[in-house]
Enzyme design. Sequence first.
Site, PDB file in Angstrom:
ATOM      1  N   ASP A  18       0.820  -1.250   0.026  1.00  0.00           N
ATOM      2  CA  ASP A  18      -0.057  -0.049  -0.069  1.00  0.00           C
ATOM      3  C   ASP A  18       0.956   1.272   0.089  1.00  0.00           C
ATOM      4  OD1 ASP A  18      -1.699   2.082   0.337  1.00  0.00           O
ATOM      5  OD2 ASP A  18      -1.931   1.502   2.612  1.00  0.00           O
ATOM      6  N   ILE A  19       0.987   2.060  -1.028  1.00  0.00           N
ATOM      7  CA  ILE A  19       1.811   3.167  -1.262  1.00  0.00           C
ATOM      8  C   ILE A  19       0.792   4.351  -1.156  1.00  0.00           C
ATOM      9  CG2 ILE A  19       3.509   4.329  -2.565  1.00  0.00           C
ATOM     10  CD1 ILE A  19       4.040   1.935  -4.102  1.00  0.00           C
ATOM     11  N   THR A  55       2.313   9.316   1.931  1.00  0.00           N
ATOM     12  CA  THR A  55       3.729   9.639   3.046  1.00  0.00           C
ATOM     13  C   THR A  55       4.332   8.410   3.206  1.00  0.00           C
ATOM     14  OG1 THR A  55       2.291  11.528   4.145  1.00  0.00           O
ATOM     15  CG2 THR A  55       4.300  10.457   5.209  1.00  0.00           C
ATOM     16  N   LEU A  77       4.903   3.969   2.721  1.00  0.00           N
ATOM     17  CA  LEU A  77       4.563   2.539   2.068  1.00  0.00           C
ATOM     18  C   LEU A  77       4.655   1.459   3.255  1.00  0.00           C
ATOM     19  CD1 LEU A  77       6.210   1.096  -0.844  1.00  0.00           C
ATOM     20  CD2 LEU A  77       6.241  -0.286   1.150  1.00  0.00           C
ATOM     21  N   LYS A  78       3.411   0.867   3.127  1.00  0.00           N
ATOM     22  CA  LYS A  78       3.103  -0.181   4.056  1.00  0.00           C
ATOM     23  C   LYS A  78       3.209  -1.582   3.235  1.00  0.00           C
ATOM     24  CE  LYS A  78      -0.376   2.367   5.272  1.00  0.00           C
ATOM     25  NZ  LYS A  78      -0.125   3.492   4.881  1.00  0.00           N
ATOM     26  N   TYR A 100     -19.035   6.152  -8.207  1.00  0.00           N
ATOM     27  CA  TYR A 100     -18.386   7.238  -8.616  1.00  0.00           C
ATOM     28  C   TYR A 100     -18.794   7.548  -9.939  1.00  0.00           C
ATOM     29  CZ  TYR A 100     -14.452   9.909  -6.357  1.00  0.00           C
ATOM     30  OH  TYR A 100     -13.868  10.973  -5.746  1.00  0.00           O
ATOM     31  N   ASP A 139      -6.596   3.202  -3.247  1.00  0.00           N
ATOM     32  CA  ASP A 139      -6.560   3.027  -1.864  1.00  0.00           C
ATOM     33  C   ASP A 139      -7.974   2.965  -1.314  1.00  0.00           C
ATOM     34  OD1 ASP A 139      -6.786   5.801  -1.993  1.00  0.00           O
ATOM     35  OD2 ASP A 139      -5.537   6.334  -0.258  1.00  0.00           O
ATOM     36  N   ARG A 140      -8.900   4.181  -1.648  1.00  0.00           N
ATOM     37  CA  ARG A 140     -10.267   4.016  -1.005  1.00  0.00           C
ATOM     38  C   ARG A 140     -11.073   2.991  -1.687  1.00  0.00           C
ATOM     39  NH1 ARG A 140     -12.320   9.691  -2.996  1.00  0.00           N
ATOM     40  NH2 ARG A 140     -14.314   9.053  -1.901  1.00  0.00           N
TER      41      ARG A 140
END
Length: 261
Positions: A7-8, A11, A13-14, A96, A105-106
């Site tokens: 997950d980038i 701020t 990166l996980k 959307y 990410d959402r």
Amino acid sequence: MSFLVIDIGNTRLKWATYSAPDPQATLLRHGAVFLETIDDLSEREWQGLSAPTGVLGCAVAGDNVRRRVEDQLEIWDLEPHWVASEASAGGVSNGYDHPVRLGSDRWVAMVGARHRLLMRGERCPALVVMVGTAVTVDALDADGHFLGGLILPGFGLMLKALEMGTAGLKVPTGELCHFPTNTSDALMSGGAWAIAGAIDRMYAHVQTRCGQAPALFMSGGAAVKLAPMTGLPFEMVDTLIFEGLLKLASERQYVFKPSMN
């Protein structure tokens, strides 16, 4: 055997490795680094990790950052797959106006939340809140249809905006409280209550729209600080995006190459 999810964010990166590309798989290892240090991933964070069988990620930080991460994955001779928002996947349909423009990410976080509810046999709306550099508050109805969501500046961006636009407000980080009596606490509490208020309003909107209170999921680095301020029942899930990635990996049957190392 392991599977790597990434997950980038804006701020940090996980990353995490799981025993299989499946949302029910066992978490093996995980970590997080600031984007400034991602060029050392292969020599530091990922040093000594067993070669994954595949990689699936979401990235909102831009193409340049994503390419830098891909360079680090060359230690395993693996080509990653990157999630893009689409019309429907993982039990979620995308409401959307332009589905592909929804932040990945959402999108992935909503897939993770929806999967959690279905696995528990719960048929109810959901509110998915991620608190990071930005704050997002996204609503799903009981059928998994994305109704819409909010984007707000996070704590840091709010404070930076005030520092830049108002003379004399560059002060140390304060505490969260109901009645601030100094500038530091007033700044921190003002930002927190603004975000909490947005969550409260969206929660009420979903309840009115769906005729049922939503399950509230909260995730992100600053979520632990914010969650108690909402006064709403919530579930803290640090791995929500990872779970969404694993759900998509299991559903879409991405082709992953075995490592040559």
